[in-house]
Scaffold this active site. Structure first.
Site, short mmCIF file in Angstrom:
data_model
loop_
_atom_site.label_atom_id
_atom_site.label_comp_id
_atom_site.label_asym_id
_atom_site.label_seq_id
_atom_site.Cartn_x
_atom_site.Cartn_y
_atom_site.Cartn_z
N PHE A 1 43.17 97.64 115.08
CA PHE A 1 43.88 97.90 113.82
C PHE A 1 45.38 97.68 113.92
O PHE A 1 46.15 98.25 113.14
CB PHE A 1 43.59 99.33 113.31
CG PHE A 1 42.11 99.60 113.15
CD1 PHE A 1 41.37 98.93 112.20
CD2 PHE A 1 41.46 100.52 113.97
CE1 PHE A 1 40.00 99.17 112.05
CE2 PHE A 1 40.10 100.76 113.84
CZ PHE A 1 39.36 100.07 112.88
N GLU B 1 48.15 95.65 119.48
CA GLU B 1 48.84 94.35 119.48
C GLU B 1 49.94 94.32 120.54
O GLU B 1 50.08 93.34 121.26
CB GLU B 1 49.43 94.05 118.09
CG GLU B 1 50.11 92.67 118.06
CD GLU B 1 50.50 92.18 116.68
OE1 GLU B 1 49.96 92.67 115.67
OE2 GLU B 1 51.36 91.28 116.60
N THR C 1 54.22 85.53 110.55
CA THR C 1 55.47 85.10 109.92
C THR C 1 56.35 84.34 110.91
O THR C 1 57.20 83.56 110.51
CB THR C 1 56.23 86.31 109.34
OG1 THR C 1 56.40 87.27 110.39
CG2 THR C 1 55.44 86.93 108.21
N GLU D 1 43.08 92.19 106.80
CA GLU D 1 44.05 93.19 106.34
C GLU D 1 44.11 93.39 104.82
O GLU D 1 44.27 94.53 104.36
CB GLU D 1 45.45 92.81 106.83
CG GLU D 1 45.60 92.84 108.33
CD GLU D 1 46.88 92.14 108.76
OE1 GLU D 1 46.93 90.90 108.73
OE2 GLU D 1 47.84 92.83 109.13
N PHE E 1 50.62 95.30 108.38
CA PHE E 1 51.82 94.93 109.12
C PHE E 1 53.09 94.99 108.25
O PHE E 1 53.85 94.04 108.17
CB PHE E 1 51.61 93.51 109.68
CG PHE E 1 52.46 93.17 110.88
CD1 PHE E 1 52.15 93.65 112.14
CD2 PHE E 1 53.56 92.33 110.76
CE1 PHE E 1 52.91 93.30 113.26
CE2 PHE E 1 54.34 91.98 111.87
CZ PHE E 1 54.01 92.48 113.11
N ARG F 1 57.85 91.63 107.00
CA ARG F 1 56.69 91.46 106.13
C ARG F 1 56.77 92.41 104.93
O ARG F 1 56.31 92.08 103.83
CB ARG F 1 55.37 91.64 106.90
CG ARG F 1 54.16 91.08 106.14
CD ARG F 1 52.88 91.17 106.98
NE ARG F 1 52.59 89.96 107.71
CZ ARG F 1 51.88 88.94 107.23
NH1 ARG F 1 51.40 88.97 106.00
NH2 ARG F 1 51.64 87.88 107.98
N GLN G 1 44.63 93.51 121.89
CA GLN G 1 44.58 92.41 120.93
C GLN G 1 45.38 91.21 121.44
O GLN G 1 45.38 90.17 120.81
CB GLN G 1 45.18 92.86 119.59
CG GLN G 1 44.36 93.88 118.83
CD GLN G 1 45.06 94.42 117.60
OE1 GLN G 1 45.32 95.61 117.51
NE2 GLN G 1 45.39 93.57 116.63
N ARG H 1 47.29 97.36 110.42
CA ARG H 1 46.61 96.65 109.31
C ARG H 1 47.49 96.48 108.06
O ARG H 1 47.73 97.45 107.33
CB ARG H 1 45.33 97.40 108.96
CG ARG H 1 44.25 96.50 108.37
CD ARG H 1 42.96 97.27 108.28
NE ARG H 1 41.83 96.39 107.99
CZ ARG H 1 40.57 96.78 108.09
NH1 ARG H 1 40.27 97.99 108.44
NH2 ARG H 1 39.59 95.93 107.81
N ALA I 1 47.40 89.51 112.18
CA ALA I 1 47.79 88.79 110.97
C ALA I 1 46.57 88.23 110.24
O ALA I 1 46.67 87.25 109.51
CB ALA I 1 48.80 87.68 111.29
N1 MTE Z 1 38.11 95.67 111.65
C1 MTE Z 1 37.60 96.44 112.63
N2 MTE Z 1 36.31 96.80 112.56
N3 MTE Z 1 38.36 96.85 113.68
C2 MTE Z 1 39.70 96.52 113.77
O1 MTE Z 1 40.37 96.90 114.73
N4 MTE Z 1 41.60 95.32 112.74
C3 MTE Z 1 42.18 94.81 111.49
C4 MTE Z 1 41.19 93.89 110.79
N5 MTE Z 1 39.89 94.48 110.71
C5 MTE Z 1 40.27 95.71 112.74
C6 MTE Z 1 39.41 95.28 111.69
C7 MTE Z 1 43.43 94.10 111.68
S1 MTE Z 1 44.85 94.99 111.78
C8 MTE Z 1 43.49 92.73 111.73
S2 MTE Z 1 44.96 91.92 111.85
C9 MTE Z 1 42.27 91.92 111.70
O2 MTE Z 1 41.09 92.70 111.58
C10 MTE Z 1 42.20 91.10 112.98
O3 MTE Z 1 41.06 90.35 113.08
P1 MTE Z 1 40.86 88.93 112.32
O4 MTE Z 1 42.16 88.22 112.39
O5 MTE Z 1 39.80 88.29 113.11
O6 MTE Z 1 40.47 89.27 110.93
N1 HPA Z 2 51.35 89.89 111.44
C1 HPA Z 2 50.73 90.56 112.41
N2 HPA Z 2 51.14 90.62 113.63
C2 HPA Z 2 52.27 89.96 113.94
C3 HPA Z 2 52.98 89.25 112.99
C4 HPA Z 2 52.50 89.20 111.66
O1 HPA Z 2 53.07 88.58 110.76
N3 HPA Z 2 54.04 88.72 113.59
C5 HPA Z 2 53.99 89.13 114.88
N4 HPA Z 2 52.91 89.87 115.10
MO1 MOS Z 3 46.74 93.46 112.48
S1 MOS Z 3 48.17 94.85 112.00
O1 MOS Z 3 47.87 92.14 112.23
O2 MOS Z 3 46.69 93.70 114.17
#
Ligand code: MTE
Ligand code: HPA
Ligand code: MOS
Length: 765
Positions: free
Chosen positions: A235, A239, A447, A718, A351, A317, A204, A349, A516
């Site tokens: 998920f 990260e 954050t 999330e 966080f 968070r 990620q 997800r 995030a």
């Molecule tokens: N959806 C799928 N299918 N696969 C994933 O790994 N990660 C989740 C969410 N939805 C995830 C998912 C998490 S932890 C985050 S932070 C967001 O997707 C990241 O993507 P976005 O910022 O584009 O929504």
């Molecule tokens: N959310 C998700 N990932 C992050 C954050 C947050 O606030 N800060 C640093 N990594």
């Molecule tokens: Mo999602 S826990 O912010 O990768």
């Protein structure tokens, strides 16, 4: 399969851009990339104790095993022995100190993964064992922290308690969660000329992987290129942790001068990578006779594992979200970031947000039980009103939860069903049903303010096709689908005209993690910015060529309108090319308005909030503790949806992932600190069968985000995970109807059959 979709795709239910590849097995993941025949494979040799010192690491027999090329130890690391991004306390291999059972101590490079794995078993490791710390409470007692405790306060908690008619205390636990991304951790390193490296990483956060590889190898970042086309799920688990795998693959490629792949199997992945932080809470809540909360005092402590990783911001968070949707005039919280001899827990997800909210939701249920008032009424009474301040002084300007919950409670017939369920429970002793409605408010933005930036790079080729590069990562969430829609919409061309490149650090530098929930907010805006630069450039040139004013040039339906005549988009592009106009532009975006002072712990860390609510109905078998989710109704706010099909997919997927976390997924380490739930046979994630027969997901109808986000949409990744609290509290409702009103109910999460039976039985005597 064709993906020709006509213009004006904004707000349409376009399928995920890779759906046809996903379902046919043709989507390329890192493991699918063809390697040269001389490529080598790596396996990790791990510790069999949870804490101690390495006295001797004898790898003689490992090296002699047929097929083994060489081994990697700390001696092979030319630069920093660290893969930690935020705090440098993650050794690639420990110099001496072992911190958890399963910790990689060395790596084996061989002609196949199987050979490397077998050879790794032949290591002779002499250790001196030390007494590990596994328990959160023990870590607090011994001041064993990865980062110092953080306290926050608003108002005066003691005064608040004095003016409260009632006070309740409780201590509760909340379990962790394995990410269980379908594609495990993997990296593939290819040596290029003159010491340069290309690394395919399932990550990620390619920029962080690039920088950590560069530090470990002692080479400038400009010599390291990281590429990722897509992940099979992240998920949060990808990260920070992918750097470990990328660095080891890179060290192996450097040492052997050959391409090297490191793909751990599921058991190894689950044994060595961090998970969602499990938490312990002690709290006291003060309230009046109507259930208005006046004071809330909470101790929250999390298992961070052996190193800091992202535990600082995760626990921050949790503090930011201890209020969920409720205005609490007097709040005091202390957050302990406990160091334990277990894997280093990480982003997952939500966080830390889900963990923070769990406590106040539990407290609200305690209040409702105590006052014998429906918990929904207590929730509604305590909702934020517009512009009230959170405990970190951010005005809640966009609050819509009252209306959203009203709509959902009516459409789901919550009150009528609660009555029917209570009647059913009076008539049935063995099976009990339960229902609950829970709300979610979730802050959108990293954050740490500086992470809220993104870049994009768009090329238009002379055939009129468009290639978008941006810094975000596709992990199944539909980011690339939405960005293709955005760019197609800007140029007013067919969605199929816009293609997406793999994410690549040599195209977009210094990116933030896709995390995030802000992937579309950030990269969508940066891509729009790049598209608009190109459009202005083309308009200016065409205006001068056709002697029109810029406002006479319009992009419409795959054409460019030049006053009264029209030419195809392709022809317009060709004319710009012949006119020597650059058809490539970068875009950039930085989220406005946000600021936060980490000393005073006040500010506006979030650009806005996303909201949602769910009603869940369950039935439990009071003899076996089994539970079934019978019905769920969800109403969720995504502002103006860019793609309702993708958004609903995220909402339902997030809900089910939360359902797993709170009901079936249980991590269990044996007394030596070995993770025993290290495969799908012992770690129970939800399946399609857990999705209830009666399920309704609706998007909250609104005029869109009040902030200026991409097409007024809202982040969706999330927040829906936390909708699953409704299942947990529905289970509590069912248990409550069996044990009666006159006791404090202790249901620990996950609410497995065992946990449900414990909650039932602790009140039988
Ligand atoms: N959806 C799928 N299918 N696969 C994933 O790994 N990660 C989740 C969410 N939805 C995830 C998912 C998490 S932890 C985050 S932070 C967001 O997707 C990241 O993507 P976005 O910022 O584009 O929504
Ligand atoms: N959310 C998700 N990932 C992050 C954050 C947050 O606030 N800060 C640093 N990594
Ligand atoms: Mo999602 S826990 O912010 O990768």
């Amino acid at each position: 399969m064709s993906d020709v979709i006509n213009v004006s795709t904004m707000g349409h239910q376009i399928h995920h851009e890779s759906a046809h590849l996903h379902v046919s097995g043709n989507a390329q993941y890192v493991d699918d990339i063809s390697l040269p025949i001389n490529a080598l494979h790596v396996a990790l040799g791990v510790s069999r104790i949870a804490r101690g010192k390495i006295l001797e690491l004898d790898l003689t027999q490992v090296k002699e095993f047929p097929g083994v090329i060489t081994v990697l130890t700390t001696a092979d690391i030319p630069g920093e022995n660290n893969f930690g991004g935020a705090v440098k306390d993650d050794p690639i291999f420990p110099e001496s100190q072992i911190d958890f059972y399963g910790q990689p101590l060395f790596a084996v490079i061989a002609t196949s993964h199987l050979i490397a794995k077998q050879a790794a078993q032949l290591a002779r490791v002499k250790v001196e064992e030390e007494t590990p710390i596994f328990d959160i409470r023990e870590a607090i007692e011994k001041n064993n922290f990865v980062l110092p405790p953080v306290a926050i306060e608003r108002g005066n908690v003691e005064q608040g308690f004095l003016s409260s008619t009632h006070r309740l205390k409780n201590s509760i636990q909340l379990g962790g969660q394995e990410h269980f991304y379908l594609e495990g951790q993997i990296a593939c390193a290819i040596p290029m000329e003159d010491g340069e490296l290309t690394i395919y990483s399932s990550t990620q956060h390619p920029s962080e992987v690039q920088h950590l590889v560069s530090h470990a190898l002692n080479k400038p970042a400009a010599m390291i290129r990281i590429e990722c086309k897509r992940m099979g799920g992240g998920f949060g688990g990808k990260e920070s942790q992918p750097a470990w795998f990328a660095i080891i693959a890179a060290l192996a490629a450097e040492k052997t001068k050959l391409p090297v792949k490191l793909r751990v199997d599921r058991e190894m992945d689950m044994t060595i990578t961090g998970k969602r932080h499990d938490f312990e809470f002690d709290y006291e809540v003060g309230f009046d006779a109507n259930g208005m909360i006046l004071s809330f005092d909470v101790m929250m402590a999390s298992r961070c594992g052996f190193s800091a990783d992202l535990s600082g911001p995760v626990n921050d968070r949790a503090l930011f979200h201890l209020d969920n949707c409720y205005f609490i005039p007097n709040v005091r919280a202390i957050s302990y970031r406990c160091k334990t001899n277990t894997v280093s827990n990480t982003a997952f997800r939500g966080f830390g947000g889900p963990q923070g909210m769990y406590c106040i939701e539990y407290a609200i249920e305690d209040i409702a039980d105590y006052l014998k008032i429906d918990p929904l009424e207590i929730r509604q009474k305590n909702f934020y009103k517009k512009n009230m301040l959170t405990h970190f002084d951010m005005p809640v300007e966009d609050i819509i939860i009252e209306d959203l919950v009203d709509q959902l409670s009516q459409s789901s017939h919550y009150l009528k069903r609660r009555e029917q369920i209570n009647k059913f429970n009076q008539q049935n002793n063995h099976f009990k049903r339960g229902i609950s409605l829970t709300p979610v408010k979730f802050g959108i933005s990293f954050t740490a303010t500086h992470f809220n930036q993104a870049g994009a790079l768009i090329h238009i080729y002379t055939d009129g096709s468009i290639l978008v590069n941006h810094g975000g990562l596709e992990m199944g969430q539909g980011l690339n689908t939405k960005i293709r829609q955005i760019v197609a919409n800007e140029f007013n061309v067919d969605y199929s005209v816009v293609k997406m490149s793999a994410t690549d650090t040599s195209k977009i530098p210094n990116t933030s993690a896709t995390a995030a929930s802000s992937g579309t907010d950030l990269n969508g805006m940066a891509s729009q910015n790049a598209a608009q630069t190109l459009i202005s450039r083309m308009k200016e040139f065409l205006a001068s060529k056709y002697q029109l004013s810029v406002t006479d040039i319009k992009f419409k339906n795959n054409e460019v309108l030049l006053g009264s005549q029209a030419i195809s988009f392709e022809k317009a592009v060709k004319e710009c090319y012949v006119g020597r106009i650059s058809l490539s532009a970068t875009g950039f975006y930085a989220t406005p308005k946000i600021h936060y002072d980490s000393k005073t712990r006040k500010g506006r860390p979030f650009f806005y909030f996303s909201y949602g609510a769910a009603v869940s109905e369950v039935i439990i078998d009071t003899l076996t503790g089994e539970m079934k989710l019978l019905q769920v109704d969800i109403l969720h706010d995504v502002g103006q949806s860019i793609n309702p099909a993708i958004d609903i997919g995220q909402i339902e997927g997030g809900f089910v992932q939360g359902l797993g976390w709170l009901t079936t997924e249980e991590l269990w380490w044996n007394p030596k600190g070995k993770l025993m739930t290290n495969s799908p046979s012992t770690y129970k994630i939800p399946t399609a069968l857990d999705w209830p027969k009666h399920a309704k997901t609706n998007l909250y109808v609104s005029t869109g985000n009040i902030e200026n986000t991409i097409y007024k949409s809202k982040a969706v990744g999330e927040p829906p995970l936390m909708l699953a609290f409704s299942v947990f509290h529905a289970i509590k409702h069912a248990i409550r109807s069996k044990v009666g009103q006159e006791c404090t109910l202790h249901l620990s999460a996950p609410a497995t059959p065992e946990s449900i039976l414990n909650a039932l039985n602790s009140h039988n005597d």
